[in-house]
Enzyme design. Structure first.
Site, PDB file in Angstrom:
ATOM      1  N   GLU A  83       0.835  -1.204   0.000  1.00  0.00           N
ATOM      2  CA  GLU A  83       0.000   0.000   0.000  1.00  0.00           C
ATOM      3  C   GLU A  83       0.872   1.258   0.000  1.00  0.00           C
ATOM      4  O   GLU A  83       0.692   2.171  -0.804  1.00  0.00           O
ATOM      5  CB  GLU A  83      -0.898  -0.011   1.242  1.00  0.00           C
ATOM      6  CG  GLU A  83      -1.783   1.212   1.371  1.00  0.00           C
ATOM      7  CD  GLU A  83      -2.794   1.260   0.253  1.00  0.00           C
ATOM      8  OE1 GLU A  83      -3.668   0.387   0.218  1.00  0.00           O
ATOM      9  OE2 GLU A  83      -2.714   2.168  -0.585  1.00  0.00           O
ATOM     10  N   ASP A  85       1.237   4.111  -3.006  1.00  0.00           N
ATOM     11  CA  ASP A  85       0.874   5.508  -2.788  1.00  0.00           C
ATOM     12  C   ASP A  85       2.011   6.448  -3.201  1.00  0.00           C
ATOM     13  O   ASP A  85       1.794   7.407  -3.938  1.00  0.00           O
ATOM     14  CB  ASP A  85       0.501   5.732  -1.312  1.00  0.00           C
ATOM     15  CG  ASP A  85      -0.736   4.944  -0.890  1.00  0.00           C
ATOM     16  OD1 ASP A  85      -1.425   4.395  -1.778  1.00  0.00           O
ATOM     17  OD2 ASP A  85      -1.005   4.867   0.315  1.00  0.00           O
ATOM     18  N   SER A 131      -7.415   2.707  -3.185  1.00  0.00           N
ATOM     19  CA  SER A 131      -6.144   3.202  -2.665  1.00  0.00           C
ATOM     20  C   SER A 131      -5.208   3.612  -3.788  1.00  0.00           C
ATOM     21  O   SER A 131      -4.232   4.313  -3.549  1.00  0.00           O
ATOM     22  CB  SER A 131      -5.488   2.140  -1.799  1.00  0.00           C
ATOM     23  OG  SER A 131      -5.057   1.072  -2.594  1.00  0.00           O
ATOM     24  N   ASP A 141     -17.487  12.428 -16.873  1.00  0.00           N
ATOM     25  CA  ASP A 141     -18.602  11.713 -16.254  1.00  0.00           C
ATOM     26  C   ASP A 141     -18.417  10.201 -16.441  1.00  0.00           C
ATOM     27  O   ASP A 141     -18.105   9.744 -17.539  1.00  0.00           O
ATOM     28  CB  ASP A 141     -19.906  12.179 -16.935  1.00  0.00           C
ATOM     29  CG  ASP A 141     -21.135  11.748 -16.165  1.00  0.00           C
ATOM     30  OD1 ASP A 141     -20.993  11.179 -15.068  1.00  0.00           O
ATOM     31  OD2 ASP A 141     -22.252  12.003 -16.675  1.00  0.00           O
ATOM     32  N   ASP A 183     -23.172  10.682  -9.223  1.00  0.00           N
ATOM     33  CA  ASP A 183     -23.842   9.493  -8.693  1.00  0.00           C
ATOM     34  C   ASP A 183     -23.054   8.925  -7.508  1.00  0.00           C
ATOM     35  O   ASP A 183     -21.877   9.242  -7.326  1.00  0.00           O
ATOM     36  CB  ASP A 183     -24.015   8.434  -9.794  1.00  0.00           C
ATOM     37  CG  ASP A 183     -22.715   8.129 -10.498  1.00  0.00           C
ATOM     38  OD1 ASP A 183     -21.820   7.581  -9.856  1.00  0.00           O
ATOM     39  OD2 ASP A 183     -22.576   8.469 -11.706  1.00  0.00           O
TER      40      ASP A 183
END
Ligand SMILES: *[C@@H]1O[C@H](CO)[C@@H](O)[C@H](O)[C@H]1NC(C)=O
Ligand SMILES: *[C@@H]1O[C@H](CO)[C@@H](O)[C@H](O)[C@H]1NC(C)=O
Ligand SMILES: *[C@@H]1O[C@H](CO)[C@@H](O)[C@H](O)[C@H]1NC(C)=O
Ligand SMILES: *[C@@H]1O[C@H](CO)[C@@H](O)[C@H](O)[C@H]1NC(C)=O
Ligand SMILES: *[C@@H]1O[C@H](CO)[C@@H](O)[C@H](O)[C@H]1NC(C)=O
Ligand SMILES: *[C@@H]1O[C@H](CO)[C@@H](O)[C@H](O)[C@H]1NC(C)=O
Ligand SMILES: *[C@@H]1O[C@H](CO)[C@@H](O)[C@H](O)[C@H]1NC(C)=O
Ligand SMILES: *[C@@H]1O[C@H](CO)[C@@H](O)[C@H](O)[C@H]1NC(C)=O
Length: 621
Positions: free
Chosen positions: A305, A309, A524, A566, A587
């Protein structure tokens, strides 16, 4: 008055009892169930020490919130006039009455005030006490608890305070926040085939300037060049990289590996100077373990992780100033000892108290960790959210991943309050209205909401049960709820803060881990990608002498239609349902969709299209 501090310092247990007549004045201040997955073990040893933190009610939160909205609203005359560290302290300082009442209470209980440590605004008081004294002070009993991962914490389910203190105190911890924080990508529900990456592949691109997506993108092996081309930062050259500033955060013992970052940059940003590096800030004994991890850690994907990042952000923002925070699990909780080798799990307040005390803050901070909202006590969640608002008011854009479980993992969508009501499971801090929540997409160029059939990863979204819908969301959320009608009625809260706010690719990023190429993803991955795009936007703003974006949502909800792609396809499945569908415009599956750097600049600089801003600085060639 008892000499509690002397006893505590010598490590002796003391039977401190609040006299019965005073106990009668106590009332429960916060009660929260034990989250599913935690089991109660023993009672703690009475002389184990707790660093007890008292969060006093801040003097003028409503005033702070008003400032936050004014300085973040593009139509307000104060837009961009972010508050200083000193301004914030003035607004968050508790009243003298609150401080006096708490001081008096502590002294009545034998706690000398010279043992109390204060945050700069004096809105947090910390005092180390034996657990038995805390039990008396809060009229409660602590126990040791463990979870499926073997983490051990010392907690209680409820605690009390004198009634007269209730109006002055927001939160007392560690008490009933257990911490189910997950890394949104490294969990077993993340990208399951991350081990399938092969050896290094030669990447011949490093800012080639190509705008031809099909030439640079493979949607099942997403490179940084592809992302930069897709979101249109690829030709942008940062103008003020020493002035601009971006950060990622690490929890749960994750380390961002320097060596892997170098390999990634040398493969995917060939134009980068090999000396480019993020700095490391260690918070509360967080880890920065750059040594070879044991094989079990590698097998589990520890650090994946953190690596994803920093690599994703670094690829976008090179050569911009860049830092990463590693916050230690669990302080402030127990002093580790043989019986309690690990602390409790309380990441957010710990990190916040560190970062809020700093004067030099990153302009964008990306976090890819989250908790199930229902497992977080509501007063704790509200206080963390209020402190995140302070960062926004100071001009920081806070990005949080929305989770990798759709509206909730199938078969787990029950209330945790003993009643087992079926309901969708929103995630915190994404559900806080003062942050920008980032969902995931896949497929290029026609992006849809991410899912991964191989490992049940679905981009997260939902409506909060803790935070009401902020006014900036009213129009779009009402429109969306009107469109879905009675779909899943009763499973979610129609009046809650809805998220995500926006999205980015979250599927099969090609990253480097332990010297090798891996595919990884999750929301993530999406959050640091948005951090990368917005950091380039901040560069253009700062270079033009303008303030950074700060809290994004008021601008986003007014102008996103002009600057985001979109996303109309896909559903955030979960809780054995089809979840929320993506639709035209905003949405609950994808928010406003994915960023278009050129159009964002066009909007901010008041020109029609990409590139035509501020005299054309920054574009290569
Ligand atoms: C885009 O790249 C693809 C694959 O390399 C190529 O076939 C196509 O001709 C290119 N299109 C343009 C407009 O350059
Ligand atoms: C796209 O990536 C996959 C790995 O996910 C690889 O097997 C495939 O060959 C790549 N396609 C192209 C055209 O390079
Ligand atoms: C974190 O690392 C520390 C020291 O390396 C170790 O003692 C602890 O068990 C680790 N905690 C978790 C949750 O992995
Ligand atoms: C929900 O789905 C899970 C896994 O797909 C399954 O094990 C469970 O029985 C389902 N629950 C209900 C109530 O259908
Ligand atoms: C709720 O579910 C748990 C198992 O998840 C079960 O132990 C408990 O008895 C249930 N409670 C009620 C009220 O049905
Ligand atoms: C729904 O959200 C509102 C506003 O945040 C809150 O007051 C209410 O308690 C929530 N309802 C449930 C069932 O959680
Ligand atoms: C971190 O980098 C070092 C080289 O500096 C390497 O030996 C080690 O395996 C890396 N750790 C992980 C977890 O990848
Ligand atoms: C979850 O439930 C939905 C609806 O029943 C189903 O379509 C989906 O395949 C399930 N997902 C998993 C991972 O079992």
């Amino acid at each position: 008055m008892r000499v509690l501090n002397v006893l505590a310092l010598t490590g002796l247990a003391t039977a401190l009892a609040v006299p019965l007549e005073r106990k009668a004045e106590y009332a429960v201040h916060s009660e929260h169930f034990v989250p599913r997955g935690w089991r109660r073990l023993d009672t703690p040893r009475p002389d184990d020490t707790i660093a007890l933190r008292l969060g006093l009610k801040q003097g003028s939160f409503h005033e702070l919130e008003r400032h936050l909205y004014e300085v973040s609203d593009p139509d307000h005359p104060r837009y961009g006039q972010h508050l200083s560290h000193g301004d914030i302290q003035g607004l968050t300082r508790p009243s003298e009455d609150a401080l006096d009442a708490v001081h008096e209470w502590l002294q009545e209980n034998g706690i000398y005030l010279d043992r109390v440590q204060y945050s700069p605004a004096r809105d947090w008081l910390t005092v180390a006490l034996p657990v038995s004294d805390v039990e008396d002070l809060l009229d409660t009993n602590y126990h040791e608890y463990t979870n499926d991962e073997g983490v051990r914490v010392v907690r209680t389910t409820k605690y009390s305070l004198p009634r007269s203190l209730h109006e002055h105190v927001d939160v007392v911890q560690p008490t009933n926040y257990f911490g189910n924080t997950k890394a949104l990508g490294a969990s077993p529900f993340g990208m399951g085939d991350w081990k399938s990456g092969g050896d290094h592949q030669p990447w011949h691109h490093g800012g080639s300037g190509s705008q031809n997506l099909s030439a640079v993108c493979n949607e099942t092996a997403v490179t940084n060049l592809c992302l930069r081309t897709l979101y249109k930062t690829v030709d942008y050259v940062p103008q003020v990289p020493g002035k601009n500033y971006v950060a990622t955060t690490n929890y749960l013992n994750q380390t961002a590996n320097y060596s892997d970052f170098h390999i990634f940059m040398s493969e995917q940003r060939k134009d980068a100077d090999p000396s480019y590096q993020y700095s490391y800030q260690i918070v509360a004994d967080g880890v920065n373990n750059q040594n070879m991890e044991p094989p079990e850690a590698l097998e589990m994907g520890l650090d994946l992780e953190a690596n994803q990042d920093v690599q994703t952000v670094g690829g976008f923002v090179y050569p911009t100033r860049f830092t990463t925070y590693s916050t230690g699990g669990l302080s402030p909780v127990f002093t580790p000892d043989l019986q309690y080798p690990t602390n409790g799990n309380e990441p957010y307040l710990t990190w916040l108290s560190y970062v809020l005390a700093q004067k030099d803050l990153p302009y964008v901070i990306s976090t890819s960790y989250a908790d199930d909202e229902q497992t977080v006590p509501i007063n704790y969640a509200r206080r963390v959210c209020a402190e995140l608002a302070q960062l926004g008011a100071r001009g920081v854009t806070l990005l949080f991943a929305t989770g990798d479980y759709g509206v909730g993992t199938n078969g787990t969508c029950l209330s945790n309050d003993g009643k087992n009501t079926t309901k969708f499971l929103p995630m915190f801090p994404a559900s806080c209205p003062y942050v920008t929540a980032v969902g995931g997409t896949r497929n290029i160029p026609e992006e849809v909401v991410t899912w991964d059939e191989s490992n049940s990863f679905v981009s997260g979204g939902g409506l909060s049960n803790y935070f009401p819908r902020p006014a900036y969301q009213d129009g779009v959320v009402e429109k969306y709820l009107g469109e879905i009608g009675s779909l899943h009625e009763g499973l979610y809260n129609r009046t809650g803060r809805a998220y995500p706010d926006l999205s980015a690719q979250g599927y099969r990023y090609q990253i480097v881990y332990a010297g090798q190429t891996f595919f990884f993803g999750g929301t993530s991955a999406a959050a640091p990608t948005v951090a990368g795009v917005l950091t380039n936007v901040n560069d253009a703003l700062l270079a033009a002498g303008r303030p950074p974006l700060g809290f994004l949502n008021p601008w986003l909800y007014k102008n996103a239609g002009r600057a985001f792609n979109d996303v109309k396809g896909g559903n955030i499945w979960g809780c054995n349902t089809s979840g929320f569908p993506a639709k035209e415009e905003w949405d609950v599956a994808s928010g406003f969709g994915t960023p278009d750097f050129g159009r964002i600049l066009g909007d901010l600089f008041g020109k029609g299209g990409g590139g035509e801003y501020g005299g054309g600085h920054g574009w290569k060639g």
